[in-house]
Design a protein around this motif. Structure first.
Motif, short mmCIF file in Angstrom:
data_model
loop_
_atom_site.label_atom_id
_atom_site.label_comp_id
_atom_site.label_asym_id
_atom_site.label_seq_id
_atom_site.Cartn_x
_atom_site.Cartn_y
_atom_site.Cartn_z
N VAL A 99 -5.51 2.68 -2.78
CA VAL A 99 -6.45 2.72 -2.80
C VAL A 99 -7.49 1.74 -3.45
O VAL A 99 -8.44 1.95 -3.33
CB VAL A 99 -6.46 3.78 -1.72
N MET A 100 -8.15 2.47 -4.24
CA MET A 100 -8.89 2.47 -5.55
C MET A 100 -8.99 0.85 -5.59
O MET A 100 -9.91 0.30 -5.99
CB MET A 100 -8.43 3.35 -7.07
N GLU A 101 -7.67 0.38 -5.72
CA GLU A 101 -8.01 -1.18 -6.08
C GLU A 101 -8.87 -2.21 -4.94
O GLU A 101 -9.33 -3.25 -5.76
CB GLU A 101 -7.06 -1.57 -6.74
N LYS A 131 2.61 2.10 -3.47
CA LYS A 131 1.96 2.56 -5.04
C LYS A 131 0.45 3.06 -4.50
O LYS A 131 0.24 3.84 -5.77
CB LYS A 131 0.85 0.94 -4.63
N GLY A 132 0.43 4.57 -3.34
CA GLY A 132 -0.13 4.84 -3.01
C GLY A 132 -1.04 4.97 -3.22
O GLY A 132 -2.75 3.67 -3.09
N ALA A 133 -2.14 5.99 -4.30
CA ALA A 133 -3.80 6.39 -3.72
C ALA A 133 -4.49 4.49 -5.14
O ALA A 133 -5.49 4.42 -5.18
CB ALA A 133 -4.45 7.53 -4.59
N MET A 134 -3.01 4.21 -6.02
CA MET A 134 -4.01 3.58 -6.60
C MET A 134 -4.12 2.33 -5.90
O MET A 134 -5.24 1.60 -6.06
CB MET A 134 -2.66 3.42 -7.86
N PHE A 151 0.68 -1.25 0.06
CA PHE A 151 -0.07 -0.36 -0.05
C PHE A 151 0.79 1.07 -0.02
O PHE A 151 0.40 2.54 -0.46
CB PHE A 151 -0.92 0.47 1.47
#
Length: 115
Positions: free
Chosen positions: A89-91, A84-87, A81
């Motif tokens: 969180v969206m996944e 990868k960051g915000a990507m 997490f």
């Protein structure tokens, strides 16, 4: 080239597995019914094996498996997490949304009601 190699390995494995199943049984006669019957101290079974559990337990079991899959995917996600960051969180949000649809469907069908 790699696909051809993989196909040949799978074909060889399948052939070897079938050969190992066929070789021991080719010269033996088929067993009679008393030899195939389950041993229960001389008596036959009273009920069939599938009739032991009520059908109402199966939907709850499927939900348990869905939650277990959720946890299996969330542990590795927690490790990556940070990088990868915000990507990420969206996944995970999409994954949890799909699971939530399954839970809402189960709720609507009455899986959580014990009768």
């Amino acid at each position: 080239m790699a696909l051809l190699t993989l196909s040949l390995i799978l074909l060889a494995t399948l052939g070897l597995g079938l050969l190992l199943q066929w070789l021991p049984a080719r010269g033996k006669p088929k067993p009679t019914y008393p030899q195939r019957a389950p041993f229960l101290g001389g008596g036959g079974p009273d009920t069939h094996a599938w009739s032991r559990y009520h059908i109402r337990y199966y939907p709850m079991t499927l939900l348990l498996i869905a939650f277990e899959m959720e946890m299996m995917f969330m542990y590795p996600w927690a490790v990556v997490f940070v990088e990868k960051g915000a990507m990420a969180v969206m996944e995970m949000g999409m994954f949890l949304a799909i699971l939530s649809v399954g839970i809402v469907y189960a709720w609507r069908e009455g899986v959580f009601r014990w009768q």
